[in-house]
Design an enzyme around this catalytic site. Structure first.
Site, mmCIF file in Angstrom:
data_model
loop_
_atom_site.group_PDB
_atom_site.id
_atom_site.type_symbol
_atom_site.label_atom_id
_atom_site.label_comp_id
_atom_site.label_asym_id
_atom_site.label_seq_id
_atom_site.Cartn_x
_atom_site.Cartn_y
_atom_site.Cartn_z
ATOM 1 N N HIS A 95 0.858 -1.228 -0.241
ATOM 2 C CA HIS A 95 0.015 0.109 -0.116
ATOM 3 C C HIS A 95 0.959 1.241 -0.106
ATOM 4 C CE1 HIS A 95 -2.829 3.104 1.098
ATOM 5 N NE2 HIS A 95 -3.686 2.128 0.906
ATOM 6 N N GLU A 154 -4.016 1.883 -7.262
ATOM 7 C CA GLU A 154 -4.425 3.098 -6.267
ATOM 8 C C GLU A 154 -3.516 4.539 -6.546
ATOM 9 O OE1 GLU A 154 -6.420 1.624 -2.638
ATOM 10 O OE2 GLU A 154 -4.475 1.888 -2.095
HETATM 11 P P1 PGA Z 1 -10.026 5.677 0.587
HETATM 12 O O1 PGA Z 1 -8.630 4.642 0.941
HETATM 13 O O2 PGA Z 1 -11.135 4.698 0.095
HETATM 14 O O3 PGA Z 1 -10.315 6.316 1.867
HETATM 15 O O4 PGA Z 1 -9.527 6.699 -0.420
HETATM 16 C C1 PGA Z 1 -8.291 3.448 -0.357
HETATM 17 C C2 PGA Z 1 -7.089 2.975 0.072
HETATM 18 O O5 PGA Z 1 -6.232 3.580 0.905
HETATM 19 O O6 PGA Z 1 -7.123 1.750 0.132
#
Ligand code: PGA
Length: 230
Positions: A95, A154
């Protein structure tokens, strides 16, 4: 199959996690056999949560949000893949919060993914532009079978900001990830996904699901996301 994955990050103690589960249970979201719901919890919540999940008989699968890159041994404080093997089926690795805040490299993320697979846990590997090539190459360098992983695009600008990117743009990058991983693994999008926009991402032809941070914490919002896809 479509995937809805919640990521609680460093939120919810055991008591709060059980209250959340009671909340979801009371809301009765439309769980469907075509949608797999996975919730990635803090380590400390997992055992009690699994127990309560079994009592309530809800079709949610649990995951963790991190794992050690080391084998069992003298590493005070580390949680190994071997330990997690008895608790979860999935684990998020790479992440951007960990790559950035804890300086985790793509090679380290790949080591974690390898240990997870050796313990029958599916790695949910988070990726971002402009590093896709390097992040995926690190997996191939360790001979990781990418068909046994999940991948999540992401974009950093969309995480926790309430500003998702355009679903068509997300689909384009999902296509790039699919190409780089030989079209073998599920590809998800994550970043400000909500009950109002989730369908616009999941209806894209290269996107198999979503990873949700903020809106996974509130049972009403998470149930709303499941219902939007059913
Ligand atoms: P969010 O986070 O839905 O708050 O944008 C997504 C993530 O970091 O996996």
């Amino acid at each position: 199959m479509k995937y809805v994955i919640g990521n609680w990050k460093s939120n919810q103690n055991i008591t709060e996690s059980l209250v959340w589960l009671d909340g979801i249970s009371a809301l009765r979201p439309k769980f469907s056999p075509n949608i797999q719901v996975i919730l990635c919890l803090p380590f400390t919540d997992i055992a009690a949560f699994n127990q309560h999940l079994a009592d309530l008989n809800l079709p949610i699968i649990t995951g963790s949000q991190n794992v050690s890159h080391l084998l069992p041994g003298k590493h005070t404080g580390e949680i190994t893949a071997n330990m997690l093997g008895e608790l979860v089926s999935y684990c998020i690795v790479g992440h951007s919060e960990r790559r950035h805040d804890f300086k985790e490299s793509s090679d380290l993320v790949a080591q974690k993914a390898r240990l997870l697979l050796e313990n029958s846990i599916t790695p949910i590997v988070c990726l971002d532009l402009p590093y896709l090539d390097e992040q995926i190459k690190a997996l191939f360098n360790l001979d990781i079978d990418v068909s046994r992983c999940f991948f999540v695009y992401e974009p950093i600008t969309a995480i926790g900001t309430g500003k998702p990117i355009n679903p068509v743009e997300a689909n384009h990058v999902a296509g790039q990830i699919a190409f780089l991983t030989d079209n073998t693994a599920p590809i998800l999008y994550g970043g400000s996904v909500s009950q109002d926009n989730v369908a616009s991402f999941v209806e894209q032809n290269k996107i198999d699901g979503v990873l949700i941070g903020t809106d996974s914490l509130e049972p009403t919002l998470f149930a709303g996301i499941i219902n939007s896809l059913s």
